[in-house]
Design an enzyme around this catalytic site. Structure first.
Site, mmCIF file in Angstrom:
data_model
loop_
_atom_site.group_PDB
_atom_site.id
_atom_site.type_symbol
_atom_site.label_atom_id
_atom_site.label_comp_id
_atom_site.label_asym_id
_atom_site.label_seq_id
_atom_site.Cartn_x
_atom_site.Cartn_y
_atom_site.Cartn_z
ATOM 1 N N GLU A 2 0.830 -1.196 0.000
ATOM 2 C CA GLU A 2 0.000 0.000 0.000
ATOM 3 C C GLU A 2 0.869 1.252 0.000
ATOM 4 O O GLU A 2 1.944 1.263 0.598
ATOM 5 C CB GLU A 2 -0.905 -0.007 1.249
ATOM 6 C CG GLU A 2 -1.695 -1.304 1.405
ATOM 7 C CD GLU A 2 -2.390 -1.446 2.756
ATOM 8 O OE1 GLU A 2 -2.634 -0.413 3.415
ATOM 9 O OE2 GLU A 2 -2.688 -2.596 3.146
ATOM 10 N N GLU A 15 -9.784 5.721 3.071
ATOM 11 C CA GLU A 15 -10.135 4.925 4.247
ATOM 12 C C GLU A 15 -10.081 5.827 5.474
ATOM 13 O O GLU A 15 -9.188 6.670 5.589
ATOM 14 C CB GLU A 15 -9.147 3.759 4.413
ATOM 15 C CG GLU A 15 -9.375 2.916 5.658
ATOM 16 C CD GLU A 15 -8.327 1.813 5.830
ATOM 17 O OE1 GLU A 15 -8.374 1.123 6.855
ATOM 18 O OE2 GLU A 15 -7.458 1.655 4.946
#
Length: 416
Positions: free
Chosen positions: A219, A331
């Site tokens: 990520e 997120e």
């Protein structure tokens, strides 16, 4: 493997284990202080030069061969690759993008650059302070995502289960193929965070395996995380795990794993400038791809194409071969303060329908195929648990390729 311990729950530094007493949490005892100091000594390698950043960070210029990655026993005799063997050939060239778009993205720097640069042959590492570690629930959890913080699992969500983990998403994704990388240009904002134990991030996920105990994930993106960094600055970050965020992996260089080769960019350092509502817009480009020759996963940052470094392929099981899903998006953590939805913002804090200059975007999202070519994503899906809190809308055009706007304010009249 170099880890030992009988009375301690053993957790080695290479992303797998760090000594920590299983019966205590962090506090002021001398034993805990010793643990914290030992961990700081492992993380903070002796620098050849130190740079003070205007935001209070200390950046240590550490010789490439002395970085935390090389505490890993498997990397003892590793020959550092200073550049990838192969680079994806792309559909889009950044210099052709947005030449005529008013208030288009301008160059982005990191705040510490105001204090100087790291010499060639060294890498900049944000120094970890004692208070950084003390904010964590334990030494072993410092620099790591909460155990119940899975990557978003599109279409499968049982809202009850999602709410337990407290993580909410607004993403675009592709699946059902073998992927060898991903790219995106991400609008940079500084979302407001309601509680210190919450965060807001915008990133891409390169995923392999199932969403159970064995998920592999790489990520990268930007995040605001008071818990991790002690402030509300927007910072560049990376993350990796090979077991669904349980025992392996970490943010940035906070365990052994990622091997950095760039002397220009510091993981976890503040990004500047950031976008303003109805004003100048700034974005960062991130490319992650698998080198077909050595099999390592490389990362490139910025419109200038700074090659940051790589995750060695041996760190992973499924990603040692390829990824099976790529995700892009936002997120947040919703800790439900006072029993209500958090007002922590995602992206710009505004909903997608507001568009350019107001809502945050990902543009020119692409995947890397088996021929090491950048391609437009096919069958792009979207997913959000609570669209009244945070939403996502996709589109495509000549300048931006495949893009989407995403985000929202969290708590509002329709999101309680």
């Amino acid at each position: 493997m170099g880890c030992a311990g009988v009375t301690l729950l053993v957790f080695c530094l290479w992303g797998l284990f760090i000594p920590f007493s299983s019966s205590t949490r962090l506090g002021s005892s001398s034993r805990q202080k010793l643990e914290v100091n030992k961990h700081l000594n492992r993380l903070n390698k002796p620098p050849t030069k130190t740079i003070q950043s205007p935001d209070g960070d200390t950046i240590d210029c550490v010789p490439v061969s002395k970085q935390p990655a090389f505490d890993h026993p498997f990397l003892k005799d590793h020959k550092i690759q200073m550049r990838p063997d192969f680079h994806p050939e792309g559909l889009f060239e950044e210099n052709k993008l947005d030449e005529n778009k008013e208030k288009s993205s301008a160059p982005i720097n990191q705040l510490w650059h105001a204090g100087g640069k790291c010499p060639e042959g060294t890498i900049p590492i944000r120094r970890t302070k004692e208070e950084d570690v003390l904010r964590a629930s334990s030494v072993k959890r410092y620099g790591r995502k909460k155990h119940r913080s899975p990557a978003p699992k599109p279409r499968s969500a049982d809202p009850g289960m999602e709410n337990q983990s407290g993580h909410q998403h607004a993403i675009a994704y592709v699946e059902g193929d073998k992927f060898y990388g991903a790219k995106a240009t991400i609008n940079v904002w500084e979302p407001k965070i309601q509680q210190a134990n919450e965060f807001s991030l915008s990133q891409l996920w390169v995923l392999g395996g199932s969403f159970g105990q064995d998920l592999n994930s790489i990520e990268a993106g930007w995040q605001v995380s008071p818990d991790l960094y002690g402030d509300n600055n927007t910072r560049l970050f990376t993350y990796w795990t090979s077991d669904a965020y349980q025992a392996t992996g970490c943010y940035n260089l906070l365990c052994s794993g990622f091997i950095q080769v760039s002397s220009d960019i510091a993981m976890g350092a503040s990004i500047s400038p950031i976008s303003s509502y109805r004003d100048s817009q700034y974005d960062i480009s991130i490319l992650i791809w698998k080198d077909p020759k050595e099999g390592h996963w490389w990362m490139q940052f910025g419109n200038g194409g700074t090659v940051m470094g790589y995750w060695p392929s041996f760190l992973f099981s499924y990603l040692a071969d390829s990824a099976t899903m790529i995700e892009w998006g936002g997120e947040v953590v919703n800790s439900e303060p006072d029993g209500q939805h958090t007002s922590t913002e995602m992206g710009s804090g505004h909903f997608p329908e507001e568009g350019f200059g107001k809502a945050s975007y990902f543009r020119n999202i692409q995947v890397v195929d088996s021929s090491n070519n950048l391609k437009a994503p096919k069958g792009l899906g979207t997913y959000t648990e609570y669209p009244n809190c945070y939403d996502v809308q996709t589109g495509s055009n000549g300048d931006w390729g495949h893009f989407f706007y995403y985000g929202g304010p969290g708590k509002n009249a329709n999101c309680q």
